[in-house]
Design a protein around this motif. Structure first.
Motif, PDB file in Angstrom:
ATOM      1  N   TRP A 127       0.739  -1.302  -0.070  1.00 50.52           N
ATOM      2  CA  TRP A 127      -0.157   0.050   0.066  1.00 50.52           C
ATOM      3  C   TRP A 127       0.881   1.263  -0.023  1.00 50.52           C
ATOM      4  O   TRP A 127       2.028   1.246   0.422  1.00 50.52           O
ATOM      5  CB  TRP A 127      -1.009  -0.142   1.386  1.00 50.52           C
ATOM      6  CG  TRP A 127       0.021  -0.001   2.435  1.00 50.52           C
ATOM      7  CD1 TRP A 127       0.246   1.129   3.163  1.00 50.52           C
ATOM      8  CD2 TRP A 127       0.116  -1.023   3.422  1.00 50.52           C
ATOM      9  NE1 TRP A 127       1.180   0.720   4.219  1.00 50.52           N
ATOM     10  CE2 TRP A 127       1.121  -0.617   4.341  1.00 50.52           C
ATOM     11  CE3 TRP A 127       0.177  -2.475   3.210  1.00 50.52           C
ATOM     12  CZ2 TRP A 127       1.443  -1.307   5.409  1.00 50.52           C
ATOM     13  CZ3 TRP A 127       0.762  -3.541   4.179  1.00 50.52           C
ATOM     14  CH2 TRP A 127       1.290  -2.803   5.168  1.00 50.52           C
ATOM     15  N   GLU A 128       0.220   2.337  -0.674  1.00 48.24           N
ATOM     16  CA  GLU A 128       0.880   3.684  -0.411  1.00 48.24           C
ATOM     17  C   GLU A 128      -0.038   4.728  -0.400  1.00 48.24           C
ATOM     18  O   GLU A 128      -1.040   5.016  -1.470  1.00 48.24           O
ATOM     19  CB  GLU A 128       1.908   3.772  -1.555  1.00 48.24           C
ATOM     20  CG  GLU A 128       3.034   2.995  -1.928  1.00 48.24           C
ATOM     21  CD  GLU A 128       4.037   3.495  -2.661  1.00 48.24           C
ATOM     22  OE1 GLU A 128       3.850   4.482  -3.654  1.00 48.24           O
ATOM     23  OE2 GLU A 128       5.240   2.850  -2.859  1.00 48.24           O
ATOM     24  N   ALA A 129      -0.581   5.245   0.673  1.00 45.74           N
ATOM     25  CA  ALA A 129      -1.186   6.470   0.795  1.00 45.74           C
ATOM     26  C   ALA A 129      -0.695   7.729   0.158  1.00 45.74           C
ATOM     27  O   ALA A 129       0.359   7.938   0.357  1.00 45.74           O
ATOM     28  CB  ALA A 129      -1.547   6.531   2.218  1.00 45.74           C
ATOM     29  N   GLU A 130      -1.673   8.326  -0.637  1.00 42.67           N
ATOM     30  CA  GLU A 130      -0.923   9.514  -1.251  1.00 42.67           C
ATOM     31  C   GLU A 130      -2.157  10.649  -1.689  1.00 42.67           C
ATOM     32  O   GLU A 130      -3.254  10.427  -1.971  1.00 42.67           O
ATOM     33  CB  GLU A 130      -0.489   9.191  -2.752  1.00 42.67           C
ATOM     34  CG  GLU A 130       0.393   8.048  -2.618  1.00 42.67           C
ATOM     35  CD  GLU A 130       1.608   7.920  -3.947  1.00 42.67           C
ATOM     36  OE1 GLU A 130       1.568   8.559  -4.647  1.00 42.67           O
ATOM     37  OE2 GLU A 130       2.256   6.788  -3.743  1.00 42.67           O
ATOM     38  N   LEU A 131      -1.503  11.839  -1.565  1.00 42.29           N
ATOM     39  CA  LEU A 131      -2.429  12.934  -1.966  1.00 42.29           C
ATOM     40  C   LEU A 131      -2.446  13.152  -3.765  1.00 42.29           C
ATOM     41  O   LEU A 131      -1.353  12.762  -4.207  1.00 42.29           O
ATOM     42  CB  LEU A 131      -1.853  14.291  -1.486  1.00 42.29           C
ATOM     43  CG  LEU A 131      -2.334  15.725  -2.138  1.00 42.29           C
ATOM     44  CD1 LEU A 131      -3.850  15.878  -1.465  1.00 42.29           C
ATOM     45  CD2 LEU A 131      -1.386  16.829  -1.739  1.00 42.29           C
ATOM     46  N   GLN A 158      -4.680   5.767  -3.531  1.00 42.87           N
ATOM     47  CA  GLN A 158      -3.914   4.467  -3.060  1.00 42.87           C
ATOM     48  C   GLN A 158      -3.221   4.220  -4.367  1.00 42.87           C
ATOM     49  O   GLN A 158      -3.595   3.869  -5.279  1.00 42.87           O
ATOM     50  CB  GLN A 158      -4.414   3.379  -2.476  1.00 42.87           C
ATOM     51  CG  GLN A 158      -4.568   2.985  -1.097  1.00 42.87           C
ATOM     52  CD  GLN A 158      -3.482   2.564  -0.563  1.00 42.87           C
ATOM     53  OE1 GLN A 158      -2.463   2.327  -1.265  1.00 42.87           O
ATOM     54  NE2 GLN A 158      -3.367   3.015   0.643  1.00 42.87           N
ATOM     55  N   ASP A 159      -1.939   4.168  -4.154  1.00 43.78           N
ATOM     56  CA  ASP A 159      -0.707   3.814  -5.113  1.00 43.78           C
ATOM     57  C   ASP A 159      -0.415   2.275  -4.861  1.00 43.78           C
ATOM     58  O   ASP A 159       0.586   2.082  -4.276  1.00 43.78           O
ATOM     59  CB  ASP A 159       0.387   4.838  -5.198  1.00 43.78           C
ATOM     60  CG  ASP A 159       1.451   4.175  -6.195  1.00 43.78           C
ATOM     61  OD1 ASP A 159       1.153   3.500  -7.074  1.00 43.78           O
ATOM     62  OD2 ASP A 159       2.652   4.809  -6.151  1.00 43.78           O
ATOM     63  N   VAL A 160      -1.434   1.343  -5.104  1.00 42.63           N
ATOM     64  CA  VAL A 160      -1.447   0.199  -4.779  1.00 42.63           C
ATOM     65  C   VAL A 160       0.009  -0.431  -5.697  1.00 42.63           C
ATOM     66  O   VAL A 160       0.095  -0.244  -6.832  1.00 42.63           O
ATOM     67  CB  VAL A 160      -2.372  -0.920  -4.910  1.00 42.63           C
ATOM     68  CG1 VAL A 160      -2.246  -2.314  -4.355  1.00 42.63           C
ATOM     69  CG2 VAL A 160      -3.757  -0.149  -4.497  1.00 42.63           C
TER      70      VAL A 160
HETATM   71 ZN    ZN Z   1       3.667   5.791  -4.476  1.00 44.48          ZN
END
Ligand code: ZN
Length: 283
Positions: A127-131, A158-160
Motif C-alpha cells: 500500500w501507499e497512501a497519497e495526495l 492509493q498507489d497500490v
Molecule cells: Zn507511490
C-alpha cells in the motif's frame, strides 16, 4: 465544493444529497467529470448563483462508503506519479530522494472508485497512501506561482504496488508494477482547490486491518505541490482531468521490520484530513 462520479455521472456532493450537474444545469455542463474540470471556476460560480437542490437524497457518509462512487476522473489523458517524494519513505526503501522529481506513470486502466477491491497479484503487494492532484485548466511551462491555479482540486489516492514486478530488474519497473487492475483507487471526490488553502498542510493516514501504518503530513514532501506541477508541465502539457499522485510517506509494508504485505481479505483505509476516506479490500 466536492465533485464526485456517482453511477458514471458528475455530481456535486452536499451534506444530505447530491446534485447531478448535467441535469441541474440543463446541459450547460457535461455529465463526465473530465469535461467539467477545465471550467471549474465557471462551475463554482454557477453553483454559488443557482444553489441547486439535490437530485437525490443520501447522507454524505453513506455516499462516501458506497460502491456507487467511480474514479473521480474516468479516463484522464495522463496519470503521473512521483516516486520517493518523502525522505522517510525513501529511507525505509533503502534509497535516497533524487535531485529532481522522479516521475512514473500509472496507466488509466488501473483507476478505480474509492471503495473498490483490488487483487493480490504477488506475495509482495503493498500500500501507499497519497495526495492526488486533479488538473483543472492545466497548461505547459506552469510556474510555481501559478501552479495551484492550474489545478481543479485534490483527492485521496492509493498507489497500490506489486513490489515483485516493480523491483524485478535493474533499473526498476515502476509503471507496470503499479498498474494492475484497480491499483489506483481515487476519491472519494474532488475537493476543489478553493477549499484547500495549502495542499502541503494535510494529515495523511493509512490503516491496514485497523492498525495504523502511515500517519504523516503532506508538509513532509521533498518536492511540494507547486514544484511538482511546474516540473511535470515543463515536459508534458497538463490537460483537464489529468491526475498526479504525489508520493507516499513512510510506513508502507516494504518498510516494516520485517516487511508486511497484503493478503486476501485485508482492509486498507486511507484518509486525508478534509478530503475524505478510501476503503479498499484486497480480493
Ligand atoms: Zn507511490
Amino acid at each position: 465544493m466536492r465533485i464526485a462520479n456517482v453511477d458514471g455521472r458528475a455530481v456535486i456532493v452536499l451534506e444530505t444529497g447530491f446534485v447531478d450537474i448535467a441535469r441541474a444545469s440543463n446541459g450547460r455542463f457535461a455529465s463526465s467529470t473530465r469535461e467539467l474540470l477545465g471550467r471549474i471556476d465557471e462551475l463554482t460560480s454557477w453553483f454559488a448563483d443557482e444553489a441547486p437542490t439535490p437530485t437525490e437524497a443520501i447522507e454524505r457518509d453513506e455516499l462516501e462508503a458506497s460502491r456507487r462512487l467511480g474514479p473521480v476522473v474516468e479516463a484522464p489523458s495522463q496519470i503521473f506519479a512521483v516516486g520517493l517524494n518523502y525522505r522517510t519513505h525513501a529511507a525505509e526503501m533503502g534509497l535516497t530522494p533524487p535531485p529532481q522529481p522522479m516521475i512514473f506513470a500509472k496507466f488509466a486502466s488501473c483507476l478505480a472508485g474509492a471503495n473498490a477491491s483490488f487483487p493480490i497479484v504477488s506475495p509482495r503487494t503493498d500500500w501507499e497512501a497519497e495526495l492526488v492532484l486533479v488538473v483543472g485548466r492545466g497548461g505547459r511551462d506552469i510556474t510555481t506561482d501559478a501552479a495551484l491555479d492550474a489545478l481543479a482540486g485534490y483527492c485521496v489516492g492509493q498507489d497500490v504496488s506489486d513490489r515483485d514486478l516493480q523491483m524485478a530488474g535493474s533499473p526498476a519497473q515502476f509503471s507496470l508494477g503499479k498498474s494492475h487492475r484497480n491499483f489506483a483507487p481515487v476519491g472519494p471526490w474532488i475537493t476543489t482547490r478553493d477549499e484547500v488553502p495549502d495542499p502541503n498542510d494535510l494529515e495523511i493516514v493509512c490503516h491496514v486491518n485497523d492498525v495504523t501504518f502511515q500517519d504523516s503530513t503532506t508538509h513532509d514532501m521533498v518536492f511540494h505541490v507547486p514544484e511538482i506541477v511546474s516540473y511535470v508541465s515543463s515536459v508534458c502539457e497538463l490537460r483537464p482531468g489529468d491526475l498526479i499522485f504525489t508520493g507516499s510517506p513512510h510506513g508502507v509494508g516494504q518498510g516494516q521490520k520485517p516487511p508486511v504485505f497484503l493478503r486476501s481479505g485485508d482492509r486498507v483505509v486511507t484518509t486525508i484530513a478534509g478530503l475524505g476516506t478510501l476503503r479498499n479490500h484486497a480480493e
